[in-house]
Design an enzyme around this catalytic site. Sequence first.
Site, PDB file in Angstrom:
ATOM      1  N   ASP A   1      37.673  36.416  46.023  1.00 22.73           N
ATOM      2  CA  ASP A   1      38.254  36.653  47.352  1.00 22.73           C
ATOM      3  C   ASP A   1      37.424  37.619  48.201  1.00 22.73           C
ATOM      4  OD1 ASP A   1      40.373  35.013  46.775  1.00 22.73           O
ATOM      5  OD2 ASP A   1      41.828  36.632  46.472  1.00 22.73           O
TER       6      ASP A   1
ATOM      7  N   LYS B   1      45.646  40.685  52.738  1.00 25.63           N
ATOM      8  CA  LYS B   1      45.761  39.275  53.184  1.00 25.63           C
ATOM      9  C   LYS B   1      47.001  38.648  52.596  1.00 25.63           C
ATOM     10  CE  LYS B   1      44.615  37.397  48.964  1.00 25.63           C
ATOM     11  NZ  LYS B   1      45.562  36.741  48.084  1.00 25.63           N
TER      12      LYS B   1
HETATM   13  O1  C5P Z   1      37.246  36.106  40.980  1.00 24.80           O
HETATM   14  P1  C5P Z   1      38.179  37.100  40.398  1.00 24.80           P
HETATM   15  O2  C5P Z   1      37.456  38.121  39.549  1.00 24.80           O
HETATM   16  O3  C5P Z   1      39.047  37.765  41.410  1.00 24.80           O
HETATM   17  O4  C5P Z   1      39.140  36.303  39.454  1.00 24.80           O
HETATM   18  C1  C5P Z   1      39.950  36.929  38.490  1.00 24.80           C
HETATM   19  C2  C5P Z   1      40.377  35.890  37.476  1.00 24.80           C
HETATM   20  O5  C5P Z   1      41.272  34.953  38.094  1.00 24.80           O
HETATM   21  C3  C5P Z   1      39.249  35.031  36.943  1.00 24.80           C
HETATM   22  O6  C5P Z   1      38.647  35.641  35.824  1.00 24.80           O
HETATM   23  C4  C5P Z   1      39.965  33.766  36.572  1.00 24.80           C
HETATM   24  O7  C5P Z   1      40.623  33.905  35.329  1.00 24.80           O
HETATM   25  C5  C5P Z   1      41.041  33.653  37.634  1.00 24.80           C
HETATM   26  N1  C5P Z   1      40.623  32.791  38.766  1.00 24.80           N
HETATM   27  C6  C5P Z   1      40.574  31.421  38.591  1.00 24.80           C
HETATM   28  N2  C5P Z   1      40.185  30.632  39.648  1.00 24.80           N
HETATM   29  C7  C5P Z   1      39.873  31.164  40.841  1.00 24.80           C
HETATM   30  C8  C5P Z   1      39.942  32.560  41.031  1.00 24.80           C
HETATM   31  C9  C5P Z   1      40.321  33.343  39.968  1.00 24.80           C
HETATM   32  O8  C5P Z   1      40.854  30.905  37.505  1.00 24.80           O
HETATM   33  N3  C5P Z   1      39.524  30.369  41.845  1.00 24.80           N
END
Ligand code: C5P
Length: 310
Positions: A151, A26
């Site tokens: 995501d 994406k």
């Molecule tokens: O959700 P995901 O595991 O992909 O996110 C990885 C890291 O990115 C999270 O631990 C966080 O530190 C950061 N993040 C964030 N806000 C979001 C998505 C991700 O701070 N909306």
Amino acid sequence: MHNARMSHAQRAHSPDNSCFVQAYAKINLVLDVLGRRADGYHAVATVMQTVDLHDTICFTATDDDQVHMLCTTPTLSNDENLAARAAQLLRQRLGLTQGVRIELHKRIPVAAGLGGGSSNAAATLLALQQWWQLPLSPSDLLDMAASLGSDVPFFLTGGLALCEGRGEQVTTLAPNWPTAMRWLVLLKPAISISTAAAFRCLPASDYTDGTHSQAVCSAFNAGTMPRAEDLHNSLERCVLEQYPEVAQAREDLLRAGASLVRLSGSGPTLFAPFPELARATQVQQHLQAQGYEVYLSRATHPHMGRVSCF
Ligand code: C5P
């Protein structure tokens, strides 16, 4: 040739009991970071679009009760791979004992802002749900997807969507992709950026109020090209400042002939839209000659999780 509806017993006795699924990348056309939440995540409003750059995943039944993960990128051949974690989550949630070997042909660059890992996780959930005929509702799948990453829910449907909350609240938009963005040059600078690191360095002064995302949604609903200033990424300023390789790549992309360049997600991949293939190819070749990793891609609305079984 077997179809996805055959029983587990049939598959277990079949000499060629495998199925394949494609997992698409994406880009974020706009990413408004609205603020930091109490749980440590950031509230976002982002419009994402799947593109035709994809990984291929092959699932093969095994006689043991294990999940075996093999990837063409050796550092991803382990239990932490989001595809392996998605398979384990399904097995745990439903008390399954089936073993599976997951082979992942990686083409989407890793830690690049293109959602490759998240897409692999969603494709695994969808493929195993069909292949193992699991009794999961759409909301069960969404819950599991959200627990694997912010995501991941987007990749259950793909196409064009507004994603809110921490990214997991997905509203599908009409596929009104402007002709001015028919071709996409994706340039991946030779560094990796973790999403957590990009969010960590973001000062509150770079937060936005969501109006860019709203404007982009309105433009798409009207079938018009969004304004360049609304194709905004709150993380871009900070990433360009912290990673000179990305700033240099952006300069080189502009100098090669792109009129609009944006960071996708937390980067480092940059994308540039073009209305005509000839121009996009020229820019791609120019950048490849400079030693860059470049992909010529386009927006796509694939049927996510379509499995082919053999
Ligand atoms: O959700 P995901 O595991 O992909 O996110 C990885 C890291 O990115 C999270 O631990 C966080 O530190 C950061 N993040 C964030 N806000 C979001 C998505 C991700 O701070 N909306």
